[in-house]
Structure formats: structure tokens, C-alpha cells
Design a protein around this motif. Sequence first.
Motif, PDB file in Angstrom:
ATOM      1  N   VAL A 232       0.880  -1.170   0.000  1.00  0.00           N
ATOM      2  CA  VAL A 232       0.000   0.000   0.000  1.00  0.00           C
ATOM      3  C   VAL A 232       0.914   1.216   0.000  1.00  0.00           C
ATOM      4  O   VAL A 232       1.800   1.340   0.845  1.00  0.00           O
ATOM      5  CB  VAL A 232      -0.939   0.019   1.223  1.00  0.00           C
ATOM      6  N   LEU A 233       0.694   2.084  -0.975  1.00  0.00           N
ATOM      7  CA  LEU A 233       1.532   3.263  -1.160  1.00  0.00           C
ATOM      8  C   LEU A 233       0.704   4.533  -1.009  1.00  0.00           C
ATOM      9  O   LEU A 233      -0.442   4.577  -1.460  1.00  0.00           O
ATOM     10  CB  LEU A 233       2.115   3.270  -2.585  1.00  0.00           C
TER      11      LEU A 233
ATOM     12  N   ASP B  34       9.931   2.801   3.899  1.00  0.00           N
ATOM     13  CA  ASP B  34      11.011   3.506   3.228  1.00  0.00           C
ATOM     14  C   ASP B  34      10.786   4.993   3.420  1.00  0.00           C
ATOM     15  O   ASP B  34       9.844   5.540   2.873  1.00  0.00           O
ATOM     16  CB  ASP B  34      11.003   3.143   1.746  1.00  0.00           C
ATOM     17  N   PRO B  35      11.640   5.653   4.190  1.00  0.00           N
ATOM     18  CA  PRO B  35      11.412   7.066   4.455  1.00  0.00           C
ATOM     19  C   PRO B  35      11.571   7.961   3.227  1.00  0.00           C
ATOM     20  O   PRO B  35      11.058   9.061   3.199  1.00  0.00           O
ATOM     21  CB  PRO B  35      12.462   7.406   5.515  1.00  0.00           C
ATOM     22  N   SER B  36      12.297   7.508   2.202  1.00  0.00           N
ATOM     23  CA  SER B  36      12.462   8.368   1.033  1.00  0.00           C
ATOM     24  C   SER B  36      11.452   7.988  -0.052  1.00  0.00           C
ATOM     25  O   SER B  36      11.370   6.843  -0.454  1.00  0.00           O
ATOM     26  CB  SER B  36      13.885   8.259   0.492  1.00  0.00           C
ATOM     27  N   PRO B  37      10.674   8.979  -0.500  1.00  0.00           N
ATOM     28  CA  PRO B  37       9.695   8.717  -1.556  1.00  0.00           C
ATOM     29  C   PRO B  37      10.384   8.404  -2.879  1.00  0.00           C
ATOM     30  O   PRO B  37      11.541   8.761  -3.098  1.00  0.00           O
ATOM     31  CB  PRO B  37       8.897  10.012  -1.657  1.00  0.00           C
ATOM     32  N   LEU B  38       9.661   7.742  -3.758  1.00  0.00           N
ATOM     33  CA  LEU B  38      10.141   7.401  -5.085  1.00  0.00           C
ATOM     34  C   LEU B  38       9.417   8.291  -6.086  1.00  0.00           C
ATOM     35  O   LEU B  38       8.188   8.394  -6.046  1.00  0.00           O
ATOM     36  CB  LEU B  38       9.847   5.924  -5.365  1.00  0.00           C
ATOM     37  N   ASN B  39      10.177   8.951  -6.965  1.00  0.00           N
ATOM     38  CA  ASN B  39       9.591   9.834  -7.969  1.00  0.00           C
ATOM     39  C   ASN B  39       9.625   9.159  -9.333  1.00  0.00           C
ATOM     40  O   ASN B  39      10.681   8.719  -9.782  1.00  0.00           O
ATOM     41  CB  ASN B  39      10.341  11.163  -8.024  1.00  0.00           C
ATOM     42  N   ILE B  40       8.470   9.085  -9.975  1.00  0.00           N
ATOM     43  CA  ILE B  40       8.309   8.394 -11.250  1.00  0.00           C
ATOM     44  C   ILE B  40       7.736   9.379 -12.266  1.00  0.00           C
ATOM     45  O   ILE B  40       6.779  10.090 -11.967  1.00  0.00           O
ATOM     46  CB  ILE B  40       7.346   7.202 -11.077  1.00  0.00           C
TER      47      ILE B  40
ATOM     48  N   ARG C  64       1.958  15.526  -9.599  1.00  0.00           N
ATOM     49  CA  ARG C  64       1.978  16.940  -9.951  1.00  0.00           C
ATOM     50  C   ARG C  64       2.941  17.118 -11.120  1.00  0.00           C
ATOM     51  O   ARG C  64       4.089  16.674 -11.052  1.00  0.00           O
ATOM     52  CB  ARG C  64       2.430  17.774  -8.764  1.00  0.00           C
ATOM     53  N   GLU C  65       2.447  17.758 -12.150  1.00  0.00           N
ATOM     54  CA  GLU C  65       3.255  18.055 -13.336  1.00  0.00           C
ATOM     55  C   GLU C  65       3.966  16.819 -13.872  1.00  0.00           C
ATOM     56  O   GLU C  65       5.166  16.813 -14.087  1.00  0.00           O
ATOM     57  CB  GLU C  65       4.243  19.182 -13.022  1.00  0.00           C
ATOM     58  N   LYS C  66       3.198  15.740 -14.040  1.00  0.00           N
ATOM     59  CA  LYS C  66       3.673  14.487 -14.633  1.00  0.00           C
ATOM     60  C   LYS C  66       4.737  13.778 -13.812  1.00  0.00           C
ATOM     61  O   LYS C  66       5.486  12.946 -14.323  1.00  0.00           O
ATOM     62  CB  LYS C  66       4.140  14.706 -16.060  1.00  0.00           C
ATOM     63  N   LYS C  67       4.809  14.095 -12.524  1.00  0.00           N
ATOM     64  CA  LYS C  67       5.716  13.396 -11.603  1.00  0.00           C
ATOM     65  C   LYS C  67       4.860  12.718 -10.540  1.00  0.00           C
ATOM     66  O   LYS C  67       4.138  13.387  -9.789  1.00  0.00           O
ATOM     67  CB  LYS C  67       6.695  14.356 -10.919  1.00  0.00           C
ATOM     68  N   LEU C  68       4.926  11.405 -10.481  1.00  0.00           N
ATOM     69  CA  LEU C  68       4.204  10.615  -9.489  1.00  0.00           C
ATOM     70  C   LEU C  68       5.161  10.334  -8.339  1.00  0.00           C
ATOM     71  O   LEU C  68       6.258   9.824  -8.554  1.00  0.00           O
ATOM     72  CB  LEU C  68       3.720   9.298 -10.113  1.00  0.00           C
ATOM     73  N   THR C  69       4.759  10.693  -7.134  1.00  0.00           N
ATOM     74  CA  THR C  69       5.560  10.428  -5.948  1.00  0.00           C
ATOM     75  C   THR C  69       4.828   9.387  -5.117  1.00  0.00           C
ATOM     76  O   THR C  69       3.672   9.589  -4.748  1.00  0.00           O
ATOM     77  CB  THR C  69       5.769  11.709  -5.119  1.00  0.00           C
ATOM     78  N   VAL C  70       5.495   8.251  -4.871  1.00  0.00           N
ATOM     79  CA  VAL C  70       4.897   7.181  -4.073  1.00  0.00           C
ATOM     80  C   VAL C  70       5.805   6.878  -2.895  1.00  0.00           C
ATOM     81  O   VAL C  70       7.018   7.070  -2.956  1.00  0.00           O
ATOM     82  CB  VAL C  70       4.663   5.894  -4.908  1.00  0.00           C
ATOM     83  N   GLN C  71       5.170   6.405  -1.814  1.00  0.00           N
ATOM     84  CA  GLN C  71       5.923   6.016  -0.635  1.00  0.00           C
ATOM     85  C   GLN C  71       5.214   4.831   0.016  1.00  0.00           C
ATOM     86  O   GLN C  71       4.010   4.902   0.269  1.00  0.00           O
ATOM     87  CB  GLN C  71       6.035   7.172   0.350  1.00  0.00           C
ATOM     88  N   PRO C  72       5.940   3.736   0.280  1.00  0.00           N
ATOM     89  CA  PRO C  72       5.310   2.572   0.907  1.00  0.00           C
ATOM     90  C   PRO C  72       4.790   2.903   2.299  1.00  0.00           C
ATOM     91  O   PRO C  72       5.457   3.572   3.081  1.00  0.00           O
ATOM     92  CB  PRO C  72       6.447   1.549   1.003  1.00  0.00           C
ATOM     93  N   LEU C  73       3.570   2.450   2.579  1.00  0.00           N
ATOM     94  CA  LEU C  73       2.993   2.592   3.913  1.00  0.00           C
ATOM     95  C   LEU C  73       3.076   1.269   4.659  1.00  0.00           C
ATOM     96  O   LEU C  73       3.452   1.217   5.817  1.00  0.00           O
ATOM     97  CB  LEU C  73       1.535   3.052   3.817  1.00  0.00           C
ATOM     98  N   ILE C  74       2.682   0.194   3.973  1.00  0.00           N
ATOM     99  CA  ILE C  74       2.728  -1.148   4.546  1.00  0.00           C
ATOM    100  C   ILE C  74       2.722  -2.147   3.396  1.00  0.00           C
ATOM    101  O   ILE C  74       2.214  -1.857   2.314  1.00  0.00           O
ATOM    102  CB  ILE C  74       1.538  -1.396   5.501  1.00  0.00           C
ATOM    103  N   GLY C  75       3.307  -3.293   3.628  1.00  0.00           N
ATOM    104  CA  GLY C  75       3.314  -4.295   2.569  1.00  0.00           C
ATOM    105  C   GLY C  75       3.969  -5.577   3.029  1.00  0.00           C
ATOM    106  O   GLY C  75       4.518  -5.661   4.129  1.00  0.00           O
TER     107      GLY C  75
END
Length: 181
Positions: free
Chosen positions: A114-115, A150-156, A120-131
Amino acid sequence: MTVKQQEDRLARLARSIGHTLSETPVAETGSYEYTASYKNAERHELKGSWRVTSHLVDGVPYERVYAEHRFPGETPKELSYDSVYEFHTHHCVKRVLVTARLEKGVYEYRLTVVLSWRIREKKLTVQPLIGYQYISLDGKPAVIQELPPDPSPLNITVAMDGATLVFTDNLDVKRLERIGQ
């Protein structure tokens, strides 16, 4: 401004306009509702379920990269990969299933995460909450592991290619097709 703050601001604005309308001398009660056009169009486009139809890592199919890493020295007789993303208002559920027929039996890898997500502006930022990750061999559990946060978000980077959604994260490129709302 977060999506929740933006939605709260729009709701306050709608209530304010509604109160103003109710003070006018007409027979009906005044009301106003804001439309979806004020909401983030990128968020709206992502909501729903998407299946990965192509996943390449530096031009190589993900299944092959996974097999080379997970089964060094052995080529699975059969190998399949399935991944689905379900985008909800404030979270996304990512599910992955990899199956392989090996010399020692049928291997199965499952990942469910679960993320939190924002776009925003074609950048998706996801961060794991639980899994969790689950590996079995011939139906018997071999590994069950909860994912550490993971404390650092992933930018896609996100792009639309017709009806196909394209996620790009450095050398990792996924193409997804909508499977439901």
C-alpha cells in the motif's frame, strides 16, 4: 497545498456561495457545488485499476531480469509475471505475482504494497505505507516478510501514450492499461 487541503478549501468556498445564494429572494433554497473540473486532472486520470502490459529494465523484460537475479544458473521452464496498480483517492495498492516452474518445484512470489501517492506536473511520488512479500515452493511457504517502511519517496515520470499509461523510473519503464475504474 495537499489534495485534502485543496478539497477542504473548495468545500468552504461552495458553502460560502451557497449561503450567499440562500439570501437571495427566490422560492428555492440556494446551494452551490463545485465541479470535478477544479480537482487535479492528473489524479483523476490515474484513479482506477491498471495492469502492467510491459515492464523493461534497461530494455530487458523484467521477467528475465528477475529470473537471472533470483535463479542464478537455472533457466525456469515456465515464467510468468503479473502486476496491477489500484489507484484510490489517497492510496495505491500494488500487487505483483511471479511464478516459475523450476527443477525443484513451482516457485511463487507475491508482493502486496500500500503506497501513498501524489502527482503533480507528470511526476508521481509514491511512498510505501505497509506491505509484504511471500515466497512459496510447491505451495509451501518459504519466506514471509513484511516490508520495512522507506522514508524516502520514489519519484516516477508519468506519461500517456494514447490509452496507455507509461511509468519511467531511470532505466525501469512500465506500460500499463486500464482494467477498471
